[in-house]
Enzyme design. Structure first.
Site, PDB file in Angstrom:
ATOM      1  N   LYS A   1       0.852  -1.187   0.000  1.00 41.85           N
ATOM      2  CA  LYS A   1       0.000   0.000   0.000  1.00 41.85           C
ATOM      3  C   LYS A   1       0.883   1.230   0.000  1.00 41.85           C
ATOM      4  CE  LYS A   1       1.016   1.285   4.391  1.00 41.85           C
ATOM      5  NZ  LYS A   1       1.749   2.539   4.722  1.00 41.85           N
TER       6      LYS A   1
ATOM      7  N   ASP B   1      -1.547  -0.993  10.773  1.00 42.53           N
ATOM      8  CA  ASP B   1      -1.813  -0.990   9.335  1.00 42.53           C
ATOM      9  C   ASP B   1      -2.511  -2.252   8.861  1.00 42.53           C
ATOM     10  OD1 ASP B   1      -0.738   1.506   8.932  1.00 42.53           O
ATOM     11  OD2 ASP B   1       1.137   0.818   8.039  1.00 42.53           O
TER      12      ASP B   1
END
Length: 276
Positions: free
Chosen positions: A8, A137
Site C-alpha cells: 500500500k 496498518d
C-alpha cells in the site's frame, strides 16, 4: 493455498494527537498497489502441533519466531483450538521498513488464508479486530480497497479514488527507517487542509495540499529521500510523496515516465495505467 499480499501507499499522512494507550491518532488515505509478496500455507499432519516457517527473497529483520505470519497463526489458535499446524513459506519482494506495509499485508493475508482454509467463518469485521492486534496498518489489508483511515489507522472508510489512469513509480532508496524513531521526531500540529476533502480534488492540486508529516523529518535525516522526490518532479510527476514513515517515495505520472538511472541498490518499480 497460495496468495499474494500486496503493498500500500499512504496518500497524505497526518499525525493529529497522542492517545492514552501510547499510540497516535492519525488520518491518511490508504491505496493498494500491485507489488507483491508470495505466501503459501500447507496443513501439517495432526501430530504436528506447531507451524513451520521458511522464507526466501529479501531479508527480513528479526528472527523467524517473531515473524508476523506466525503471530497471526498464534492469535487465531488462542481462540480456535482446532486450528491445525501449517507449513508457511513467505517469499519477500516488498522492501521492509519502507512505508509500503509489506509486513502488515503478510499478517493480514495470513489471517484471511487461515479463515478460508480452516473454515473459521470469521466476518470481515472480526478479521479486522484480529488484524488490529497484529499492527495498526493490518486492518486495511483485510478490506484492501482505497480507504480514508483514522484512529490508529483501523477506522476505515472506503472512498471512491480511481488512479488507474496514471503511471505509478515506486522508488525505495535502500534505507530502513525506524518507525519509533520517526514518531519521536514529529511535532504534532493541525493539518493545513482536511485530507478527506483534499483527496477529492484533482491530482494536480495535491502538491499544494496533501503532505506526509513524516517526510520533512525523515528526509532531513536521509537526504536521498528528498533527492528522489525532486527527481520525480523534475521528470514530470504530477504528484510525489513519501509513504508511511518512509523511506519509499512514489510518483504519479500522466504519461509514460522517462526516468534517469538510479543506484543499483534502489528498488524501482513502474506500474502502468490500469494496474494501479
Amino acid at each position: 493455498m497460495v496468495t499474494f499480499p500486496n503493498c500500500k501507499i499512504n496518500i497524505g499522512l497526518h499525525i493529529i494527537g497522542k492517545r492514552g494507550d501510547g499510540f497516535h491518532n492519525l488520518e491518511t488515505v490508504f491505496y493498494p498497489l500491485p507489488l507483491y509478496d508470495c505466501l503459501e500455507i500447507i496443513t501439517l499432519p495432526n501430530n504436528e502441533k506447531w507451524p513451520v516457517l521458511t522464507m526466501s527473497g529479501l531479508s527480513i529483520d528479526g528472527t523467524a519466531a517473531n515473524n508476523i505470519c506466525l503471530k497471526a497463526w498464534q492469535l487465531l489458535k488462542s481462540d480456535f483450538t482446532q486450528l491445525p499446524a501449517v507449513a508457511i513459506h513467505l517469499h519477500k519482494a516488498i522492501p521492509m521498513g519502507a512505508g509500503l506495509g509489506g509486513g502488515s499485508a503478510d499478517g493480514a493475508f495470513m489471517l484471511k488464508m487461515l479463515n478460508e482454509k480452516c473454515n473459521l467463518q470469521l466476518s470481515e469485521q472480526q478479521l479486522i479486530q484480529y488484524a488490529l492486534q497484529l499492527g495498526s496498518d493490518c486492518p486495511f489489508f483485510i478490506i484492501n480497497t482505497p480507504c480514508f483511515g483514522s484512529g490508529r489507522g483501523e477506522v476505515l472508510q472506503p472512498i471512491h479514488l480511481n488512479l488507474s489512469a496514471y503511471y505509478f513509480v515506486i522508488i525505495n532508496p535502500a534505507i530502513h527507517v525506524n518507525t519509533g524513531w520517526a514518531f519521536q521526531q514529529l511535532q504534532i500540529q493541525t493539518p493545513a487542509y482536511p485530507l478527506l476533502e483534499a483527496i477529492q480534488h484533482p491530482v494536480d492540486t495535491w502538491k499544494a495540499s496533501i503532505v506526509n508529516d513524516f517526510e520533512k523529518v525523515v528526509a532531513t535525516q536521509y537526504p536521498a529521500i528528498a533527492q528522489v522526490k525532486e527527481t520525480l518532479y523534475r521528470h514530470g510527476a504530477v504528484y510525489a510523496s513519501m509513504t508511511g514513515s518512509g523511506s519509499t517515495i512514489f510518483g504519479l505520472f500522466a504519461g509514460k515516465p522517462s526516468l534517469p538511472a538510479f543506484p543499483d541498490e534502489y528498488v524501482v518499480k513502474v506500474i502502468p495505467p490500469n494496474e494501479g
